[in-house]
Design an enzyme around this catalytic site. Sequence first.
Site, short mmCIF file in Angstrom:
data_model
loop_
_atom_site.label_atom_id
_atom_site.label_comp_id
_atom_site.label_asym_id
_atom_site.label_seq_id
_atom_site.Cartn_x
_atom_site.Cartn_y
_atom_site.Cartn_z
N ASP A 116 81.51 -4.21 12.06
CA ASP A 116 83.21 -3.89 12.92
C ASP A 116 83.37 -3.30 14.16
O ASP A 116 82.33 -2.79 14.44
CB ASP A 116 84.30 -3.33 11.16
N GLY A 120 85.01 -7.09 18.88
CA GLY A 120 86.37 -7.61 19.00
C GLY A 120 86.23 -6.73 20.42
O GLY A 120 87.07 -7.12 21.04
N ARG A 148 86.65 -11.94 23.35
CA ARG A 148 85.57 -11.65 22.24
C ARG A 148 84.72 -11.79 21.86
O ARG A 148 83.67 -11.26 21.16
CB ARG A 148 86.49 -12.09 20.87
N HIS A 187 80.99 -9.71 20.39
CA HIS A 187 79.91 -10.88 18.74
C HIS A 187 78.23 -10.49 19.58
O HIS A 187 77.46 -10.74 18.44
CB HIS A 187 80.64 -12.41 18.60
N SER A 225 82.75 -13.20 6.97
CA SER A 225 83.65 -13.10 5.57
C SER A 225 84.48 -14.47 5.38
O SER A 225 84.51 -15.26 6.12
CB SER A 225 84.34 -12.09 5.50
N ASN A 284 87.43 -14.52 7.90
CA ASN A 284 86.86 -14.86 9.06
C ASN A 284 87.17 -16.36 9.49
O ASN A 284 87.78 -16.94 10.87
CB ASN A 284 85.60 -14.39 9.39
N TRP A 285 87.55 -17.21 8.35
CA TRP A 285 87.95 -18.23 9.27
C TRP A 285 89.37 -18.12 9.59
O TRP A 285 89.85 -19.63 9.95
CB TRP A 285 88.46 -19.73 7.69
N ARG A 345 80.42 1.19 7.95
CA ARG A 345 81.46 0.38 8.18
C ARG A 345 81.44 0.92 9.55
O ARG A 345 81.83 2.34 9.98
CB ARG A 345 82.62 0.09 7.20
N SER A 375 86.81 -4.24 2.52
CA SER A 375 87.15 -5.44 3.42
C SER A 375 86.16 -7.00 2.20
O SER A 375 85.65 -7.76 3.31
CB SER A 375 86.56 -6.08 4.84
N GLU A 390 77.72 4.89 -1.74
CA GLU A 390 78.04 5.88 -1.14
C GLU A 390 78.69 5.56 -0.61
O GLU A 390 77.75 4.32 0.49
CB GLU A 390 77.45 7.15 -0.73
#
Length: 241
Positions: free
Chosen positions: A19, A22, A32, A36, A64, A67-68, A187, A195, A206
């Site tokens: 993550d 962007g 953005r 990527h 994901s 994300n669409w 993350r 998410s 963990e």
Amino acid sequence: MVKTIRETGGPRHVAIIMDGNGRWATQRGRPRLFGHHAGAKRVREVVEACPDLGVKYLTIFAFSTENWKRTQTEVAGLMSLFRRYITQEAKALKRENVRVRFIGDRVKLDDKLVTLMDELELMTADCSGVNLTIALNYGGRDEVARATRRLAHDVAAGKLRPEDVGEETLPKYLDTYVLPDPDLVIRTSGEARISNFLLWQSAYAEYEFVDTLWPDFNAAELARLVQGYGARDRRYGAVKA
């Protein structure tokens, strides 16, 4: 460091929610998609770091099912990036003995991308090094729903009795059925949520939430988190005698 990590029982399977691409681009006054592309380049460093850290399985969250909802421009750019990444990295992954798999629902993906995914999986099928799993059009709830449908079909067809369905049955129908559950989920970007990522598989994982934006995440930070995992006391609900 490698010896210490292995001696303390480092994670065999690391999963990463990549993550912050962007925001990384926005901080630099760039679109953005620039972020990527920077994030895609970071994947190679992390994959190459895994063998020395004792990490046999690496799963990364690339796109994901949610994300669409992003702009058409960003989604189209991401799909183009995925096609380019596979095309450019295929030979290197094969050379580095990396076994690649994709998880997620491929129905909404374009045919060219799906063909490239299939070809990369086939090309690396005999590789015995790091197992790289790329979650593309993936959602944990969607995965469980698809798995449940397949299980229900088998029950309806008489291949499975309802009374035989238990906690160990459903995992055989998940996209990750050939993979061990993740030991450590990371993350990046400072967000502290999972998410919809590997919901079933991460029951005893963990978690590490780090502030670093994904394009700035590197092998040294991965090594630090792997080292920290080795120092944790994992009891799986039990207590020490």
